[in-house]
Design a protein around this motif. Structure first.
Motif, PDB file in Angstrom:
ATOM      1  N   TYR A 130       0.808  -1.224   0.000  1.00  0.00           N
ATOM      2  CA  TYR A 130       0.000   0.000   0.000  1.00  0.00           C
ATOM      3  C   TYR A 130       0.845   1.281   0.000  1.00  0.00           C
ATOM      4  O   TYR A 130       0.610   2.203   0.764  1.00  0.00           O
ATOM      5  N   TYR A 165      13.165  -3.315  -4.939  1.00  0.00           N
ATOM      6  CA  TYR A 165      11.800  -3.865  -4.874  1.00  0.00           C
ATOM      7  C   TYR A 165      11.869  -5.342  -4.454  1.00  0.00           C
ATOM      8  O   TYR A 165      12.346  -6.166  -5.203  1.00  0.00           O
ATOM      9  N   GLU A 178      -4.313 -13.689 -14.058  1.00  0.00           N
ATOM     10  CA  GLU A 178      -5.777 -13.830 -14.192  1.00  0.00           C
ATOM     11  C   GLU A 178      -6.165 -13.967 -15.668  1.00  0.00           C
ATOM     12  O   GLU A 178      -7.017 -14.788 -16.026  1.00  0.00           O
TER      13      GLU A 178
HETATM   14  N1  EPU Z   1      -5.058  -7.662 -10.203  1.00  0.00           N
HETATM   15  C1  EPU Z   1      -5.850  -8.383 -11.066  1.00  0.00           C
HETATM   16  N2  EPU Z   1      -6.150  -9.675 -10.715  1.00  0.00           N
HETATM   17  C2  EPU Z   1      -5.701 -10.248  -9.593  1.00  0.00           C
HETATM   18  C3  EPU Z   1      -4.881  -9.504  -8.722  1.00  0.00           C
HETATM   19  C4  EPU Z   1      -4.562  -8.202  -9.052  1.00  0.00           C
HETATM   20  O1  EPU Z   1      -6.282  -7.901 -12.100  1.00  0.00           O
HETATM   21  O2  EPU Z   1      -6.023 -11.414  -9.367  1.00  0.00           O
HETATM   22  C5  EPU Z   1      -4.737  -6.251 -10.560  1.00  0.00           C
HETATM   23  C6  EPU Z   1      -5.841  -5.294 -10.075  1.00  0.00           C
HETATM   24  O3  EPU Z   1      -6.035  -4.323 -11.068  1.00  0.00           O
HETATM   25  C7  EPU Z   1      -5.235  -4.644  -8.861  1.00  0.00           C
HETATM   26  C8  EPU Z   1      -3.743  -4.649  -9.195  1.00  0.00           C
HETATM   27  O4  EPU Z   1      -3.541  -5.841  -9.946  1.00  0.00           O
HETATM   28  O5  EPU Z   1      -5.707  -3.348  -8.697  1.00  0.00           O
HETATM   29  C9  EPU Z   1      -2.842  -4.625  -7.978  1.00  0.00           C
HETATM   30  O6  EPU Z   1      -3.274  -5.638  -7.083  1.00  0.00           O
HETATM   31  P1  EPU Z   1      -3.058  -5.499  -5.503  1.00  0.00           P
HETATM   32  O7  EPU Z   1      -3.365  -4.128  -5.045  1.00  0.00           O
HETATM   33  O8  EPU Z   1      -3.752  -6.633  -4.854  1.00  0.00           O
HETATM   34  O9  EPU Z   1      -1.505  -5.649  -5.334  1.00  0.00           O
HETATM   35  P2  EPU Z   1      -0.407  -6.562  -6.041  1.00  0.00           P
HETATM   36  O10 EPU Z   1       0.395  -5.704  -6.949  1.00  0.00           O
HETATM   37  O11 EPU Z   1      -1.017  -7.788  -6.620  1.00  0.00           O
HETATM   38  C10 EPU Z   1       1.403  -6.005  -4.254  1.00  0.00           C
HETATM   39  C11 EPU Z   1       2.322  -6.731  -3.330  1.00  0.00           C
HETATM   40  C12 EPU Z   1       1.563  -7.243  -2.121  1.00  0.00           C
HETATM   41  C13 EPU Z   1       0.922  -6.068  -1.420  1.00  0.00           C
HETATM   42  C14 EPU Z   1      -0.008  -5.358  -2.393  1.00  0.00           C
HETATM   43  C15 EPU Z   1      -0.618  -4.117  -1.820  1.00  0.00           C
HETATM   44  C16 EPU Z   1       4.082  -7.648  -4.729  1.00  0.00           C
HETATM   45  C17 EPU Z   1       4.698  -8.883  -5.304  1.00  0.00           C
HETATM   46  N3  EPU Z   1       2.974  -7.828  -4.022  1.00  0.00           N
HETATM   47  O12 EPU Z   1       0.485  -6.974  -4.786  1.00  0.00           O
HETATM   48  O13 EPU Z   1       2.499  -7.830  -1.255  1.00  0.00           O
HETATM   49  O14 EPU Z   1       0.186  -6.494  -0.294  1.00  0.00           O
HETATM   50  O15 EPU Z   1       0.758  -4.951  -3.571  1.00  0.00           O
HETATM   51  O16 EPU Z   1       0.337  -3.105  -1.715  1.00  0.00           O
HETATM   52  O17 EPU Z   1       4.619  -6.561  -4.901  1.00  0.00           O
HETATM   53  C18 EPU Z   1       3.578  -9.891  -0.773  1.00  0.00           C
HETATM   54  O18 EPU Z   1       4.625  -9.365  -1.144  1.00  0.00           O
HETATM   55  O19 EPU Z   1       3.549 -11.080  -0.354  1.00  0.00           O
HETATM   56  C19 EPU Z   1       2.339  -9.132  -0.843  1.00  0.00           C
HETATM   57  C20 EPU Z   1       1.164  -9.673  -0.536  1.00  0.00           C
END
Ligand code: EPU
Length: 334
Positions: free
Chosen positions: A126, A159, A275
């Motif tokens: 976040y 990162y 996805e």
């Molecule tokens: N999205 C999809 N489909 C999905 C998942 C995501 O289309 O199934 C798209 C959506 O548009 C969404 C965007 O991807 O808005 C970003 O998704 P999300 O906010 O869930 O974050 P993320 O990029 O998938 C990263 C971190 C997470 C962290 C979240 C929130 C990495 C590898 N992961 O995930 O960290 O909680 O942002 O900041 O950078 C972790 O490292 O284990 C982890 C959970």
């Protein structure tokens, strides 16, 4: 240090994979490290076990880091410097700081794992990364048998990266981490759904505890609780590509989800790529791809590490063939 033999690692990894450690020992304080019977055997240091996939039995020594203690070490008009033992539970530490009103960790609420692992992979969520609040750490050099202090620049954070995952991999055991937190918090609410969630909660005046609560609600709604369904958070990193590559992809896939970076590169949402390849909600036996967040692989019960790994390989290959992007695993494969 008490040494146990042939211990199941299932309770010590959040994927709940059943494997064993040839030797197993709990580390309660830095002084005990002098007695660490290393020899030539492989060593694995465990924190919360929340960023690993165990694919086979470990024929070496597993040391579970349980060095505890939270201490206010220094303060000046602007900042609080607080240190925590590497074995402290991350979220417990975050909650402690929030209860004191110290700012900086609220966006990192509810991340599974331990304090010691936080700098290792520069945890982030976040819009905040650990490096934003990191001050220093103490780590034990396994070969030299002495403690070294690392500043922020020594850690070479990137990162989900640090020097401890690269050139110094396997060389140190992190003992204690010091964070620099704000007395007057600076709120980071621009990422994703935080402001919407705060609105939904009826919050009119922001505070570290309100933001923490919003983050907890968002995480709980999307991410599986490892206490219930085995997982290690994001299995892959979000790939970073050049702007040129991004523009080409966008021409073919107009709805691609991407985040421009300060250096003009572009971070793609790996969850979206996965996805689009049809994996979201997929399940084969007990290995699956989470239905609310495609970036998270899950163990519904008795999946083996190899089954989860094989699924990750299939996902990786399908993303390559559809988008030409090679995802990198974020989770450590052991
Ligand atoms: N999205 C999809 N489909 C999905 C998942 C995501 O289309 O199934 C798209 C959506 O548009 C969404 C965007 O991807 O808005 C970003 O998704 P999300 O906010 O869930 O974050 P993320 O990029 O998938 C990263 C971190 C997470 C962290 C979240 C929130 C990495 C590898 N992961 O995930 O960290 O909680 O942002 O900041 O950078 C972790 O490292 O284990 C982890 C959970």
């Amino acid at each position: 240090m008490k040494m146990l033999e042939n211990i199941s690692l299932k309770p010590y990894n959040t994927f709940h994979i059943e494997t064993t450690a040839r030797y197993f020992s709990i580390l309660n304080d830095a002084d005990s490290l002098q007695e660490l019977p290393l020899g030539n055997q492989p060593l694995m240091v465990l924190g919360g076990g929340s960023n690993m996939l165990l694919t086979k039995n470990f024929d070496g020594l597993v040391v579970k880091n349980e060095i505890m203690g939270i201490e206010l070490v220094h303060e000046d008009p602007e900042f609080i410097y607080v240190s925590a033992g590497a074995g402290e539970n991350w979220h417990g530490f975050v909650m402690h700081c929030i209860s004191k009103g110290w700012g900086g960790l609220e966006n990192l609420s509810l991340i599974p794992g331990s304090v010691g692992a936080s700098p290792m992979q520069n945890i982030g969520a976040y819009g905040v990364e650990l490096e934003d609040v990191f001050w220093s750490l103490e780590a034990w050099h396994i070969q030299e048998k002495r403690i070294h202090t690392f500043t922020k620049s020594d850690c070479a954070f990137g990162y989900r990266e640090s020097v401890f995952k690269k050139s110094l991999k396997g060389k140190y055991i992190i003992l204690k981490v010091t964070y620099r937190l704000h007395k007057k918090p600076v709120f980071h609410t621009s990422y994703g759904a935080i402001t919407q969630e705060l609105d939904r909660m009826g919050v009119t005046e922001y505070s570290v505890s309100a933001i923490s609560e919003a983050v907890i609600r968002i995480r709980t709604s999307k991410l599986p609780d490892p206490a219930i369904i085995g997982n290690a958070g994001s299995f892959f990193k979000n790939p970073v590509v050049s702007n040129e590559t991004y523009e080409q992809l966008k021409a073919s896939f107009p709805t691609i989800v991407a985040f421009p970076q300060l250096d003009k590169s572009v971070k793609l949402a790996a969850g979206w790529l996965i996805e689009q390849c049809g994996w979201k909600g997929y399940r084969s036996g007990d290995a699956g791809c989470h239905a609310s967040q495609a970036l998270v692989l899950v163990n519904y019960g008795n999946a083996t590490g190899k089954q989860i790994y094989d699924l990750s390989e299939k996902i990786l290959q399908s993303v390559i063939s559809r988008f030409g992007i090679s995802l990198e695993r974020e989770v450590n494969i052991i």
